[in-house]
Design a protein around this motif. Structure first.
Motif, short mmCIF file in Angstrom:
data_model
loop_
_atom_site.label_atom_id
_atom_site.label_comp_id
_atom_site.label_asym_id
_atom_site.label_seq_id
_atom_site.Cartn_x
_atom_site.Cartn_y
_atom_site.Cartn_z
N ALA A 8 -2.89 28.63 54.20
CA ALA A 8 -2.69 29.24 52.89
C ALA A 8 -2.47 28.15 51.86
CB ALA A 8 -1.50 30.19 52.93
N ARG A 111 -0.42 38.01 55.46
CA ARG A 111 -1.46 37.77 54.45
C ARG A 111 -1.07 38.42 53.12
NH1 ARG A 111 -7.19 40.08 55.62
NH2 ARG A 111 -6.00 41.96 55.18
N ILE A 114 1.68 36.35 51.51
CA ILE A 114 1.12 35.12 50.93
C ILE A 114 0.49 35.43 49.58
CG2 ILE A 114 -0.75 33.42 51.20
CD1 ILE A 114 -0.03 33.50 54.26
N ARG A 115 -0.29 36.48 49.53
CA ARG A 115 -0.94 36.86 48.27
C ARG A 115 0.06 37.27 47.20
NH1 ARG A 115 -5.99 40.19 50.89
NH2 ARG A 115 -7.23 38.34 51.40
N GLY A 119 -0.35 32.83 46.77
CA GLY A 119 -1.18 32.02 47.65
C GLY A 119 -2.51 32.67 47.97
N ILE A 121 -5.66 32.62 51.17
CA ILE A 121 -5.97 32.21 52.54
C ILE A 121 -7.43 31.85 52.62
CG2 ILE A 121 -6.18 32.99 54.92
CD1 ILE A 121 -3.71 34.61 54.57
#
Length: 121
Positions: A8, A111, A114-115, A119, A121
């Motif tokens: 990431a 995921r 992270i988003r 961030g 991926i």
């Protein structure tokens, strides 16, 4: 279940550290954060005296002593030649990398985390 790798990219170290702490809080131990650089690290950690004459190249004086196979890259850098202001020659944007090994069942939720923290991926 199997394992999945996560790579990431973030704009700031704080964003990556926040996700890493969330990962560690749910038991993920294999998490690493690194910053992406234009050249290899450790370039200017030795002081040199140009008066001694022991200079390998112009880029040794301006950028630092860079070992390995990046010599041609440093010689072409605008910081070494002084022929340009070097507009945009440095790594910008998402230069913080978070790498982790996670269980496949955790991947989708991580995921999303992270988003939501800026961030990709």
């Amino acid at each position: 279940m199997g394992e999945k790798n996560i790579l990431a990219y973030f704009k700031t170290l704080d964003q990556a550290e926040q996700v890493a702490s969330q990962m560690k809080s749910i038991g993920i131990a294999d998490v690493q954060i690194d910053r992406i650089h234009q050249y290899t690290e450790g370039t200017a950690d030795q002081l040199m005296n140009p008066a001694t004459g022991q200079i390998g190249s112009l880029s040794d004086l301006t950028i630092g002593d860079i070992s390995g196979n990046v010599g041609p890259l440093t010689a072409a850098d605008t910081s070494a030649s002084g022929m340009s202001n070097g507009g945009g020659s440095f790594v910008t944007g998402r230069d913080v990398l978070l790498a982790a090994i996670v269980d496949e069942s955790q991947f989708e939720s991580l995921r999303d985390q992270i988003r939501s923290n800026g961030g990709i991926i």
